[in-house]
Design a protein around this motif. Structure first.
Motif, short mmCIF file in Angstrom:
data_model
loop_
_atom_site.label_atom_id
_atom_site.label_comp_id
_atom_site.label_asym_id
_atom_site.label_seq_id
_atom_site.Cartn_x
_atom_site.Cartn_y
_atom_site.Cartn_z
N LEU A 1 40.31 43.54 50.48
CA LEU A 1 39.99 44.32 51.67
C LEU A 1 41.15 44.31 52.67
CD1 LEU A 1 36.26 43.30 52.23
CD2 LEU A 1 37.20 45.26 50.99
N LEU A 2 41.88 43.21 52.72
CA LEU A 2 43.05 43.16 53.60
C LEU A 2 44.10 44.18 53.17
CD1 LEU A 2 44.56 41.80 55.93
CD2 LEU A 2 45.45 40.13 54.27
N GLU A 3 44.37 44.23 51.86
CA GLU A 3 45.34 45.19 51.34
C GLU A 3 44.84 46.62 51.49
OE1 GLU A 3 48.42 44.67 50.30
OE2 GLU A 3 48.15 42.57 50.87
N ALA A 4 43.53 46.82 51.34
CA ALA A 4 42.96 48.16 51.50
C ALA A 4 43.12 48.66 52.93
CB ALA A 4 41.49 48.15 51.11
N ALA B 1 40.62 55.49 49.35
CA ALA B 1 40.16 54.31 48.61
C ALA B 1 40.49 54.43 47.13
CB ALA B 1 38.66 54.13 48.80
N GLN B 2 40.29 55.63 46.55
CA GLN B 2 40.60 55.83 45.13
C GLN B 2 42.09 55.73 44.88
OE1 GLN B 2 38.27 56.43 42.35
NE2 GLN B 2 40.22 55.72 41.51
N ASP C 1 43.92 53.18 42.37
CA ASP C 1 44.86 53.66 41.35
C ASP C 1 46.20 52.94 41.46
OD1 ASP C 1 42.96 55.43 40.42
OD2 ASP C 1 43.74 57.16 41.51
N TYR C 2 46.61 52.67 42.70
CA TYR C 2 47.85 51.94 42.92
C TYR C 2 47.76 50.54 42.32
CZ TYR C 2 51.29 49.09 45.41
OH TYR C 2 52.29 48.21 45.70
N LEU C 3 46.65 49.86 42.56
CA LEU C 3 46.46 48.52 42.00
C LEU C 3 46.44 48.55 40.47
CD1 LEU C 3 43.75 47.01 44.39
CD2 LEU C 3 46.23 46.68 44.46
N LEU C 4 45.75 49.54 39.91
CA LEU C 4 45.68 49.64 38.44
C LEU C 4 47.05 49.89 37.84
CD1 LEU C 4 42.43 51.82 38.10
CD2 LEU C 4 42.69 49.43 37.44
N GLY C 5 47.88 50.63 38.56
CA GLY C 5 49.23 50.91 38.06
C GLY C 5 50.17 49.73 38.12
N HIS C 6 49.78 48.67 38.86
CA HIS C 6 50.65 47.50 39.00
C HIS C 6 50.02 46.24 38.39
CE1 HIS C 6 52.51 50.22 41.89
NE2 HIS C 6 53.58 49.44 41.87
N MET C 7 48.98 46.46 37.58
CA MET C 7 48.36 45.30 36.91
C MET C 7 49.11 44.95 35.64
SD MET C 7 44.31 46.09 37.49
CE MET C 7 43.87 44.87 36.25
N ILE D 1 39.09 44.90 38.76
CA ILE D 1 40.38 44.48 39.30
C ILE D 1 40.29 43.01 39.69
CG2 ILE D 1 42.01 44.81 41.20
CD1 ILE D 1 41.36 47.76 41.12
N PRO D 2 41.12 42.16 39.12
CA PRO D 2 41.01 40.70 39.33
C PRO D 2 41.67 40.24 40.62
CG PRO D 2 42.78 41.16 37.78
CD PRO D 2 42.18 42.50 38.14
N ILE D 3 41.15 40.69 41.76
CA ILE D 3 41.68 40.29 43.06
C ILE D 3 40.50 39.81 43.91
CG2 ILE D 3 42.88 41.05 45.14
CD1 ILE D 3 44.33 43.11 43.51
N GLY D 4 40.71 38.73 44.62
CA GLY D 4 39.66 38.22 45.49
C GLY D 4 39.28 39.23 46.55
N GLU D 5 38.03 39.15 47.02
CA GLU D 5 37.53 40.16 47.94
C GLU D 5 38.30 40.17 49.26
OE1 GLU D 5 33.47 40.82 50.47
OE2 GLU D 5 33.23 40.56 48.28
N GLU D 6 38.60 39.00 49.78
CA GLU D 6 39.30 38.95 51.06
C GLU D 6 40.68 39.61 50.97
OE1 GLU D 6 40.83 35.62 54.33
OE2 GLU D 6 39.45 35.04 52.70
#
Length: 441
Positions: free
Chosen positions: A412-415, A430-431, A435-441, A404-409
């Motif tokens: 974790l903030l979004e998580a 967490a999963q 899955d939410y991020l993968l669905g909006h990539m 997932i191409p998102i910076g770590e900071e």
């Protein structure tokens, strides 16, 4: 006499209609050739033979579609019959390989018939019947749809065995190849599948039915809970190696990986002869019948009970206690029970129960009866909600795995925001976030 009636060990095939039909058709034309025109044309029942063969073509195509077979479908089909037939010879060879005794000669008799059938030229049969469709079965190209019965590994091994059997130059070589398959993969549904469920036929008889599509999760895929996983692995490894092992209860907070750990166990130890049967609470009355079907097989079986708990009014827990460690018959050494639960004590208790117990003369007996079910599980493993750092590590590892191409900071903030509004910190949360991020990539 029909050709199939000459079989001794390999009889009563569940999918044997095609074998019956093709051997009958081949026998008819061999008899016709031997008569050398001794019958009048109107006396030759070729229409009925042709109809029979069309029905066989239909069945072969259906089997190919559901199992993912390709190439010489006739030989794939014969191989499919051999690897699925449970008899005195095949079940003795599973896991152990070659055996001694007179039964080898009886098996060789049957294998000689199968080798003869492997040599049938369906293209030639098709020409005799005016059925060019038969030639398609000799080199069949399957569609892109995968077979729904076997996993790819087993499907490919059956097709590879089919090719090898077609090249065998002797009955001895043919028998050796089939026996080697039994040793490596087992035989029948219990050999070729990892996991099973219980179905009830008419009349209430319990049947063990394969689960053809299970999650391919591995223990390494589960982030955290290293001590819990280590305890589960140690108990399971002792079991598959034939050592003493205990029934196991995985309990703790929801979404923490209890069920996923069980799935990972069967994926990891399937190659060592481990199998799993999922049983639901309403099926506990069938447990004795299920155990009777598996206790003499050369596999290790885990009877899996997911999300196990009982309300005060439910009495199935008493029956389960008797099955686990009760009765006169000794529990088979190749059977263990693994259960998951969100409750430590399995049987629900309320404060109002105390008022009822105050009226009892033997209060302690009632309490011990409810607690005794847990004591039947020799190994109990706790899965608790992860701390903040553990949760973030789970998210980080999952994001890395899925690239997932998102910076770590930002990740974790979004998580952290996600878990606050979706049930708190857990592996499941967490999963779901990933899955939410993968669905909006």
């Amino acid at each position: 006499m029909k050709e199939t009636e000459k079989l001794i060990l390999y009889r009563g095939f569940e999918d044997g209609k095609v074998l019956e039909g093709i051997t009958q058709a081949m026998g008819f034309f061999r008899e016709k050739d031997s008569r050398r025109g001794g019958m009048d044309e109107e006396d030759k029942p070729e229409d009925s033979i042709q109809a029979l063969c069309y029905a066989c073509v239909h069945e072969l195509i259906e089997i190919a579609a559901s199992h993912g077979f390709a190439g010489n479908l006739w030989q794939d089909y014969l191989t499919f019959l051999l690897v699925n037939h449970e008899n005195a010879y095949s079940t003795a060879c599973e896991i152990r390989g070659s055996i001694s005794g007179s039964i080898n000669q009886l098996a060789a008799h049957d294998f000689a018939l199968f080798q003869e059938w492997f040599g049938y030229d369906l293209g030639e049969l098709g020409q005799s019947l005016g059925m060019p469709e038969f030639s398609i079965l000799m080199d069949y190209n399957r569609s892109g749809r995968n077979g729904k019965v076997f996993n790819h590994r087993i499907r490919d091994q059956i097709c590879a065995l089919s090719v090898r059997l077609g090249q065998c130059g002797s009955v001895e070589e043919f028998q050796e190849a089939v026996t080697a398959f039994y040793r490596e993969f087992g035989v029948g549904k219990l050999g070729l599948h990892k996991a099973f469920r219980i179905a009830h036929a008419e009349g209430g008889q319990a049947r063990i039915v394969p689960i053809t599509n299970i999650a391919h999760v591995r223990l390494d895929d589960l982030v955290g809970y290293e001590l819990a996983k280590k305890k589960l692995v140690e108990n399971t490894e002792a079991f598959v190696k034939g050592k003493k092992a205990n029934n196991c209860l995985l309990f703790g907070d929801a979404g923490t990986g209890k069920s996923s750990s069980i799935k990972a166990i069967i994926n990891q130890y399937y190659g060592q002869g481990l199998r799993m049967i999922e049983v639901y609470k309403h099926q506990f009355q069938a447990l004795n019948a299920v155990i009777a079907q598996i206790k003499n097989r050369n596999y290790k079986f885990i009877i899996y009970m997911d999300d196990l708990s009982f309300e005060e009014f439910e009495v199935e827990y008493k029956y389960l206690k008797a099955v686990i460690e009760g009765g006169l018959e000794k529990k088979p050494d190749n059977v263990l029970i693994y259960a998951t639960s969100n409750r430590r004590h399995l049987v629900r208790e309320k404060f109002s129960d105390k008022a009822e117990r105050d009226d009892e003369l033997h209060t302690n007996d009632t309490v011990q009866e409810k607690l005794s079910l847990v004591s039947r599980f020799g190994v109990t493993i706790y899965f608790g909600k992860p701390e903040q750092k553990e949760f973030q590590e789970i998210v980080r590892r999952l994001a890395e795995r899925h690239r997932i191409p998102i910076g770590e900071e930002e990740l974790l903030l979004e998580a952290n925001r996600w878990e606050l509004s979706h049930g708190g910190r857990s592996g499941r949360t967490a999963q779901q976030f990933i899955d939410y991020l993968l669905g909006h990539m």
